[in-house]
Write an enzyme that holds these catalytic residues in place. Structure first.
Site, short mmCIF file in Angstrom:
data_model
loop_
_atom_site.label_atom_id
_atom_site.label_comp_id
_atom_site.label_asym_id
_atom_site.label_seq_id
_atom_site.Cartn_x
_atom_site.Cartn_y
_atom_site.Cartn_z
N TYR A 62 0.89 -1.06 0.17
CA TYR A 62 0.31 0.00 -0.63
C TYR A 62 1.09 1.01 -0.30
O TYR A 62 0.84 2.15 -1.01
CB TYR A 62 -0.97 -0.53 1.47
CG TYR A 62 -2.35 1.24 1.15
CD1 TYR A 62 -3.09 0.67 0.63
CD2 TYR A 62 -2.47 2.02 1.78
CE1 TYR A 62 -3.94 1.62 0.70
CE2 TYR A 62 -2.66 3.75 2.17
CZ TYR A 62 -3.82 3.03 1.35
OH TYR A 62 -4.50 4.46 1.38
N ILE A 90 -10.48 8.50 6.74
CA ILE A 90 -11.67 8.56 6.79
C ILE A 90 -12.67 7.73 7.12
O ILE A 90 -12.09 6.56 6.48
CB ILE A 90 -11.10 9.15 5.19
CG1 ILE A 90 -9.97 10.15 4.55
CG2 ILE A 90 -12.63 9.80 4.90
CD1 ILE A 90 -10.19 11.86 5.36
N THR A 120 -14.92 5.24 6.37
CA THR A 120 -15.21 4.65 5.21
C THR A 120 -15.29 3.61 4.80
O THR A 120 -14.76 3.40 6.06
CB THR A 120 -14.46 5.28 3.85
OG1 THR A 120 -13.02 4.85 3.72
CG2 THR A 120 -13.97 6.97 3.26
#
Length: 254
Positions: free
Chosen positions: A157, A190, A192
């Site tokens: 990532y 965030i 999500t």
């Protein structure tokens, strides 16, 4: 007249989270919004939300790691609305977080790079010629604070998001004089579905508390807070901004 009226934006990864919020934000500004994702039902739902917000919408199913799918996304944007002015290359995956480098499977590495980094390259490759035909525009790529510093979230990532930051700067230099501004947004945590899958939103968990402590503002961000920055980066209000990797991080990197 709204700034984005009669303008078209393509948003990848638009089926939920930041992508969906950005689609709605552009719709409120009068844009034509092309939503792409691998998940058809959720993508179509986003298009309905776009229409409810006052914009025109169209859904294209596709995988950004596949050249033919990206060409279809761009092609349908042009055929449906007459051209392409902006793009938000948001599609991405978290992979399997917190796995040390020596333990990460090669297949997992390749999947992260293919979607998060190659997907951004392919998107820009096919978007840029169409945006040039419109006399210029703007592209925003999704990086991360993990694209600006090392992180224990995982090598695949982190490497993919660093790659997006570098690709953004390079493409911005290549096309600045031709009227395309290219920037990247770099969110911290965030709220999500992706963040939830990583376990960061579980109430009173050690992981959540540790991550919250890294945000001096005292909370995680909301998808619309990223969407608002994306809209600004595509607007004339940011006409002198290109090649930047902009943290949206509640003070995380400060």
């Amino acid at each position: 007249m709204p700034e984005f009226e009669n303008k078209t934006i393509l948003i990848t990864g638009g089926s939920s989270g930041i992508g969906r919020s950005t689609a709605i934000a552009f719709a409120k500004e009068g844009a034509n919004v092309v939503v792409s994702s691998r998940r058809e039902a959720e993508g179509i739902e986003t298009v309905e939300l776009v229409k409810d917000a006052g914009g025109k919408g169209h859904f294209v199913q596709g995988d950004v790691s596949k050249s033919q799918d990206v060409q279809k996304m761009v092609g349908e944007s042009v055929s449906k609305f007459g051209g392409l002015d902006f793009a938000f290359n948001n599609a991405g995956i978290e992979g399997k977080p917190f796995i040390p480098t020596a333990d990460l499977e090669e297949a997992d590495w390749h999947q992260l790079i293919n979607i998060n980094l190659t997907g951004v390259f392919l998107s820009m490759k096919y978007q840029i010629p169409e945006i040039l035909k419109r006399g210029g525009g703007a592209i925003v790529n999704m990086s991360s604070i993990a694209g600006l510093k090392g992180s224990l979230i995982g090598i695949g990532y982190v490497a993919s998001k660093h790659g997006v930051a570098g690709a953004t700067k390079t493409a911005a230099l290549e096309y600045a004089a031709q009227g395309i501004r290219i920037n990247a947004v770099c969110p911290a945590i965030i709220e999500t579905d992706m963040t939830d899958r990583a376990g960061a939103l579980e109430d009173d968990s050690d992981l959540k508390n540790m991550l919250l402590a890294k945000h001096p503002i005292g909370r995680f961000g909301q998808p619309m807070e990223v969407a608002d920055v994306v809209v600004w980066l595509c607007s004339e209000k940011s006409s002198f901004v290109t090649g930047q990797t902009i943290p949206i991080d509640g003070g995380y990197l400060t």
